[in-house]
Design a protein around this motif. Structure first.
Motif, PDB file in Angstrom:
ATOM      1  N   ILE A 199       0.781  -1.248   0.000  1.00 47.49           N
ATOM      2  CA  ILE A 199       0.000   0.000   0.000  1.00 47.49           C
ATOM      3  C   ILE A 199       0.808   1.292   0.000  1.00 47.49           C
ATOM      4  O   ILE A 199       0.224   2.360  -0.184  1.00 47.49           O
TER       5      ILE A 199
ATOM      6  N   THR B 146       0.239   4.334  -2.599  1.00 47.46           N
ATOM      7  CA  THR B 146      -0.939   3.946  -3.393  1.00 47.46           C
ATOM      8  C   THR B 146      -2.183   4.557  -2.758  1.00 47.46           C
ATOM      9  O   THR B 146      -2.174   4.970  -1.608  1.00 47.46           O
ATOM     10  N   GLN B 147      -3.244   4.584  -3.553  1.00 44.15           N
ATOM     11  CA  GLN B 147      -4.512   5.117  -3.041  1.00 44.15           C
ATOM     12  C   GLN B 147      -5.329   3.980  -2.443  1.00 44.15           C
ATOM     13  O   GLN B 147      -5.429   2.888  -3.006  1.00 44.15           O
ATOM     14  N   CYS B 148      -5.908   4.233  -1.238  1.00 42.36           N
ATOM     15  CA  CYS B 148      -6.721   3.239  -0.545  1.00 42.36           C
ATOM     16  C   CYS B 148      -7.994   3.907  -0.036  1.00 42.36           C
ATOM     17  O   CYS B 148      -8.172   5.127  -0.167  1.00 42.36           O
TER      18      CYS B 148
ATOM     19  N   LEU C 285      -8.555  -0.411   6.467  1.00 39.53           N
ATOM     20  CA  LEU C 285      -8.071   0.130   5.198  1.00 39.53           C
ATOM     21  C   LEU C 285      -8.401  -0.876   4.098  1.00 39.53           C
ATOM     22  O   LEU C 285      -8.201  -2.076   4.280  1.00 39.53           O
ATOM     23  N   GLN C 286      -8.929  -0.367   2.977  1.00 35.95           N
ATOM     24  CA  GLN C 286      -9.256  -1.251   1.850  1.00 35.95           C
ATOM     25  C   GLN C 286      -8.440  -0.852   0.619  1.00 35.95           C
ATOM     26  O   GLN C 286      -8.121   0.328   0.434  1.00 35.95           O
ATOM     27  N   PHE C 287      -8.104  -1.874  -0.201  1.00 37.20           N
ATOM     28  CA  PHE C 287      -7.484  -1.576  -1.486  1.00 37.20           C
ATOM     29  C   PHE C 287      -8.531  -0.861  -2.358  1.00 37.20           C
ATOM     30  O   PHE C 287      -9.715  -1.235  -2.363  1.00 37.20           O
ATOM     31  N   ALA C 288      -8.090   0.181  -3.096  1.00 33.07           N
ATOM     32  CA  ALA C 288      -9.030   1.008  -3.873  1.00 33.07           C
ATOM     33  C   ALA C 288      -9.709   0.204  -4.978  1.00 33.07           C
ATOM     34  O   ALA C 288     -10.885   0.405  -5.285  1.00 33.07           O
TER      35      ALA C 288
ATOM     36  N   VAL D 262      -7.062  -4.659   4.088  1.00 29.24           N
ATOM     37  CA  VAL D 262      -5.604  -4.830   4.229  1.00 29.24           C
ATOM     38  C   VAL D 262      -5.274  -5.548   5.530  1.00 29.24           C
ATOM     39  O   VAL D 262      -4.458  -6.475   5.572  1.00 29.24           O
TER      40      VAL D 262
END
Length: 910
Positions: free
Chosen positions: A821, A824-826, A842-845, A851
């Motif tokens: 991450i 990167t954008q999340c 937190l989530q991957f975009a 995460v």
């Protein structure tokens, strides 16, 4: 003991031959032996028999120590082969003999036959026939016996046997060595391999004189690990045997004297060798112990190569049966019932470093001292400040480390206790304080001896005893071996490094210090602590490891029964159930690691707040068990609802403090807010930095363009008006501009100034830190201050996970997050707040994958269980992922559930 004998004259006159029998004990030379009778209630009688009519060579003799001018006498040719011929033929065998002559001095001459009668082999004839002896000079062949000797001698001459062979027989003369120049090197050179030997003399049951082959070293060998009763030499030169000394000597003589044996050379003591004698029929060391002829000795048992435990077991065998030297033996625990000798108990408290308090199955408490070890203590003169009270736990080197080792491994665990001895109470003397009766035992957990583990880490030493003191650990030899390892490796007390110093501030009762400390503890939120002492159900003494201080802590929100108090002139009795509340708190939290939230302090300098043990609130637990009531001050707390509900349940049971409770009609119940639902409002963020403790910094995507515009304008301004190098003097807490490694300027905050060359800065828009010289810093132009645009990097931590304490495991988790991450954008959702920073998911975009949940699935982190209802669904998902990782033995779980006790954690692996 080498000697020879010649046939003498017949001045004593011929005797009427009568056939007598005996067993050959020893061969003195080629023409003299010692025979003994059968033992009856003790060592049997002995007599020396010299062979009539023949002569064999004299064996070597060492010069007498009292005659300095005397010289060693070597072997005569063929003397040693003659002795060996008889030794191999006769030792331990039954013979019959007739006495023909006896001199006035008492020396007896006669004929010896192998077997029970005179039809057996004539020993004199066999010697002469082999050329190992000659007929006495001047002897005439005037009877059948002498005729046969003459014939045998002529046959030997014709066959050139023995002394009649060609040459002078010099090859039969031994090069005897009575001393060893370097005994230690001599022993080591054999690498504990068996050496062939002949036992030439038995001094007592455990000390022999041995001839080592093939180099003819004559050495004194002391049996490793044991000692038999000895013969005490008196002033007049006579010897007085200790009880069973003669019997022990005969036991060894009858089995080893002049036998072929093998000796393992194990160590040395002056010119004496320590060793183990091996005979085809057994190990004499263990036999002596088993028969009660010897006792184990600590100073040499460690070198015994066949395992000290075998010797201790053999000694125990003789003790239990009270054999010989143990006839009056009484076991140290003889008066104890079996259930009191060996039992399982739960450890409730560690007392310094050599004792624990355990709770028995009966509910009683018992203090157990670890057998045969001594905790760290002040050595030499006491350098302690006389005006300062000694605090042993913190002021004695390694006492704290030893106590912590035991505390972390034992508190709350079940252990196996084997009582070794009861140390009787002792009165006080001028130098030694009084001691009450002590129960000393071996304590094990998971098969590991705790005392041995403590000693192996150099956190305790082994007590040395008098040889006849049987009050010692049943695993004493393992303790000695562990101490030897600790000394060799320089562990703990045996280290040559500086001793650790524990500067622990005691601010309990110090109002001034407590006031200064209060804001810090309030800001810290939940702090780790260890409960050092329990004064009452709601009053404790805590040690805060991060702050290295001791505080008095009062539980908030409850009213606990007051305990008994000693006031001047009177004793104030305790309120009902005060002792039960104190015991409840002790069993639950004493010496456990807890978390505390400090809310306030009282006028006496005691801190007030909430204490959590394994996720449970102690105040709530006391109320739940009807040992406390809810205090009105709890209304302001977030725990108020839990306290009220626990109190209501306790009231219904009508137990303890609510035993006489009568339910009153309630007009109005104060409203208690319902649990809120979990809010899942994800916003886009850009992750800029991951810290080593798995926190991370993000920028809000929505304000990203503002930051880019500000940075562009700031750099243009700096390019037009560059800062003068060295003109800026940084001060802690100040905002500034800093030149990063890429050559660009960024906004920063000064965190610490070590020197002009070392300034610690924090980049407020990105979250990373750096140490720079002041020449790469400048004043922040007002047009670009945090008032224009606040710091863009915000710190967060992952919710619902525990970061590994182990450095390598934590690094693995951080590396994984950095790969996934960083930069990167999340999507980010705040779950709950804490004192340090908000905790978020937190989530991957792109994939919307969690995460934190991914880290749990990979076995890189553990789950932090929270009690709030709104989180139960997500917590369940996390726990299921953790179980999957555990089953697959991923990363943290590669060796199974490491949270359980493991033997290697005790600093010792077998």
């Amino acid at each position: 003991m080498a000697s020879s004998a010649q046939s003498g004259g017949s001045s004593g006159g011929p005797l009427v031959p009568t056939v007598q029998r005996g067993i050959v004990k020893m061969v003195l030379s080629g023409c003299a032996i010692i025979v003994r009778g059968q033992p009856r209630g003790g060592p049997p009688p002995e007599r020396q028999i010299n062979l009539s009519n023949i002569r064999a060579g004299n064996l070597a003799r060492r010069a007498a120590a009292a005659q300095p001018d005397a010289k060693d006498t070597p072997d005569e040719p063929w003397a040693f082969p003659a002795r060996e011929f008889l030794r191999k033929k006769l030792i331990g065998k039954e013979v019959c003999f007739t006495i023909e002559n006896k001199t006035p001095q008492g020396r007896e001459y006669g004929m010896i036959y192998l077997g029970k009668d005179t039809n057996g082999e004539n020993i004199a004839e066999s010697l002469v026939a082999e050329g190992l002896a000659t007929r006495r000079e001047g002897m005439r062949a005037n009877n059948p016996e002498q005729n046969r000797l003459s014939e045998c001698e002529e046959q030997a001459k014709a066959a050139k046997k023995g002394m009649w062979s060609d040459g002078n027989g010099s090859h039969t003369i031994r090069d005897l060595k009575y001393t060893i120049e370097n005994p230690r090197h001599f022993v080591d050179s054999h690498h504990q391999k068996p050496v062939n030997a002949i036992i030439e003399h038995v001094r007592d049951g455990s000390v022999v004189r041995a001839l080592l082959l093939p180099d003819y070293y004559l050495v004194t060998v002391m049996l490793s690990g044991i000692k038999c009763p000895t013969f005490r030499r008196e002033a007049d030169g006579s010897e007085t045997p200790e009880p069973f000394a003669a019997e022990a000597k005969f036991f060894t003589e009858s089995r080893l004297l002049q036998r072929d044996v093998q000796i393992i050379l194990e160590s040395c003591h002056n010119q004496n060798v320590l060793g183990t004698i091996l005979h085809p029929n057994g190990n004499i060391t263990e036999l002596l112990l088993k028969e009660g002829f010897a006792r184990c000795v600590d100073w040499s048992i460690a070198v015994y190569t066949r395992g000290a435990e075998k010797l201790r077991a053999a000694e125990r065998f003789a003790k239990e049966r009270r054999l010989r030297i143990w006839r009056d033996y009484v076991a140290p625990t003889a008066n104890l019932d079996q259930k009191d000798k060996q039992f399982v108990a739960k450890v409730m408290q560690v007392l310094n470093a050599d004792a624990i308090v355990v709770k028995l199955n009966s509910g009683d408490y018992k203090t157990i001292h670890l057998s045969s070890i001594r905790p760290p203590r002040l050595e030499g003169e006491n350098t302690q400040d006389k005006n300062k009270k000694l605090r042993p736990l913190y002021d004695i080197p390694y006492m704290f480390e030893a106590r912590e080792f035991l505390r972390k491994k034992l508190i709350g665990k079940k252990v196996n206790v084997t009582v070794d001895y009861i140390r009787a109470a002792s009165p006080a003397t001028e130098t030694v304080p009084a001691f009450s009766e002590r129960t000393c035992a071996t304590v094990t957990i998971g098969g590991i001896n705790i005392a041995e583990a403590l000693v192996s880490k150099g956190l305790a030493t082994v007590i040395r005893y008098r040889q006849d003191d049987d009050q010692r650990s049943s695993h004493y030899d393992e303790l000695l071996a562990a101490e030897a390892r600790a000394i060799k490796n320089g562990k703990g007390l045996h280290s040559k490094k500086e001793v650790p110093i524990h500067r622990v501030a005691d601010i309990s009762g110090d109002t001034q210090k407590a006031k200064q400390f209060l804001p810090f503890l309030q800001r810290a939120g939940r702090s780790e602590a260890v409960v050092e002492y329990v004064f009452s159900g709601s009053r404790l003494k805590l040690y805060l490891p991060k702050e290295t201080c001791l505080i008095t802590f009062l539980l908030a929100g409850i009213e606990c029964p007051r305990g008994a108090r000693n006031l001047p002139g009177l004793v104030q009795e305790g309120e009902p159930f005060s002792e039960e509340a104190t015991l409840f708190t002790k069993e639950l939290v004493l010496q456990r690691e807890v978390e505390v939230e400090v809310e306030s302090m009282d006028k006496a300098g005691n801190f007030i707040g909430w204490l959590h043990i394994d996720g449970a609130n102690l105040s709530v637990l006391l109320v739940e068990h009807a040992l406390s009531k809810v205090h009105f001050t709890a209304e302001r707390s977030s725990y108020y609802k839990s306290l009220l509900s626990a109190e209501e349940a306790a009231k219904q049971k009508k137990e303890k403090v609510w035993a006489h409770y009568v339910e009153q009609p309630v007009d109005e119940v104060p409203p208690v807010p319902e649990e809120k639902e979990r809010s899942a409002t994800y916003k886009p963020v850009f992750v800029t930095e991951i810290t080593d403790d798995l926190h991370f910094y993000v920028q809000d995507v929505e304000t990203g363009t503002q930051l880019e515009k500000l940075m562009e304008n700031m750099r243009n301004d700096i390019a037009s008006h560059p800062p003068v190098e060295g003109s800026y003097a940084p001060r802690r807490g100040e905002f500034c501009i800093a030149k990063f490694v890429d050559g660009e300027w960024y906004r920063a905050r000064v965190e610490k100034v070590e020197s002009p060359a070392k300034v610690h800065v924090f980049y407020i828009d990105y979250g990373n830190r750096e140490i720079l010289p002041s020449t790469r810093l400048g004043a922040l132009p007002p047009a670009f201050s945090t008032r224009v645009l606040p710091a863009q990097a915000t710190e967060y931590a992952f919710a619902f996970i525990q970061v590994p304490q182990d450095e390598d495991a934590r690094t693995d988790a951080v590396d994984s997050v950095v790969r996934d991450i960083q930069n990167t954008q999340c999507l980010l959702n705040v779950e709950h707040l804490s004192a340090s920073c908000p905790h978020v998911t937190l989530q991957f975009a792109d994939s919307k994958g969690d995460v934190g949940l991914g880290l749990v699935k990979e076995g890189l982190v553990m789950v932090e269980v929270r009690k709030e209802k709104q989180f139960q669904k997500v917590i369940t998902e996390y726990l299921n992922a953790q179980e999957s990782a555990k089953s697959a033995r991923l990363n943290l779980w590669r060796y199974g559930d490491f949270r359980a006790d493991d033997a290697d954690e005790f600093g010792y692996s077998r």
